[in-house]
Motif scaffolding. Structure first.
Motif, short mmCIF file in Angstrom:
data_model
loop_
_atom_site.label_atom_id
_atom_site.label_comp_id
_atom_site.label_asym_id
_atom_site.label_seq_id
_atom_site.Cartn_x
_atom_site.Cartn_y
_atom_site.Cartn_z
N CYS A 174 0.83 -1.20 0.00
CA CYS A 174 0.00 0.00 0.00
C CYS A 174 0.86 1.25 0.00
O CYS A 174 1.78 1.37 0.81
N GLY B 227 -0.09 4.06 1.00
CA GLY B 227 -0.48 4.86 2.15
C GLY B 227 0.18 4.41 3.43
O GLY B 227 0.86 5.18 4.11
N CYS B 228 0.02 3.12 3.76
CA CYS B 228 0.55 2.64 5.04
C CYS B 228 1.84 1.85 4.88
O CYS B 228 2.48 1.50 5.88
N CYS C 92 -6.83 0.03 -0.08
CA CYS C 92 -6.14 -0.76 0.92
C CYS C 92 -7.12 -1.20 1.99
O CYS C 92 -7.90 -0.39 2.49
N ARG D 70 -6.34 -2.08 4.87
CA ARG D 70 -5.87 -1.67 6.19
C ARG D 70 -6.20 -0.21 6.48
O ARG D 70 -6.63 0.13 7.57
N CYS D 71 -5.91 0.67 5.49
CA CYS D 71 -6.02 2.11 5.78
C CYS D 71 -6.95 2.85 4.82
O CYS D 71 -7.10 4.06 4.92
N GLN E 25 -6.57 3.75 1.88
CA GLN E 25 -5.90 4.54 0.87
C GLN E 25 -6.22 3.94 -0.49
O GLN E 25 -6.20 2.72 -0.68
ZN LIG Z 1 -2.74 1.03 3.49
#
Ligand SMILES: [Zn+2]
Length: 105
Positions: free
Chosen positions: A73, A75-76, A96, A98-99, A101
């Motif tokens: 990702c 982003g993260c 993503c 997770r985040c 993004q």
């Molecule tokens: Zn992410």
């Protein structure tokens, strides 16, 4: 396949496990991806002066199976699975898990 040209992926299995690189090419038919600096193979090439190709042994990335890589990702910075979302303007994007993004492109 959830992986596209230009994505950053991490190799999760196989000889190049743990390496991270940019996707240089995808082969959806074979389910394989070529990742920058991953699975370097020695390619033996014949000189072809008309194409300005020098003969010899060349280090080149070899394709690996998509199941061995995961998206990273932007982003993260973690390897993740991509989900799909529809943006406010109606375009579909990978996000993503997770985040949240979105992946560019
Ligand atoms: Zn992410």
């Amino acid at each position: 396949m959830g992986i596209r040209h230009g994505d950053t992926v991490k190799v999760m299995a196989g000889r190049s496990k743990g390496k991270t690189g940019k996707v240089l090419g995808v082969d959806p038919a074979k389910g394989r991806v070529t990742v920058e600096r991953v699975n370097i193979i020695k390619k033996h090439t014949r000189a072809n002066p008309s194409k300005n190709v020098r003969g010899g042994i060349l280090d080149k990335e070899g394709p690996i199976h998509v199941s061995n890589v995961m998206l990273v990702c932007p982003g993260c910075g973690k390897h993740t699975r991509a989900g799909h979302a529809t943006l406010p303007d109606g375009t579909k994007a990978r996000v993503c898990r997770r985040c949240n993004q979105t992946f560019e492109n």
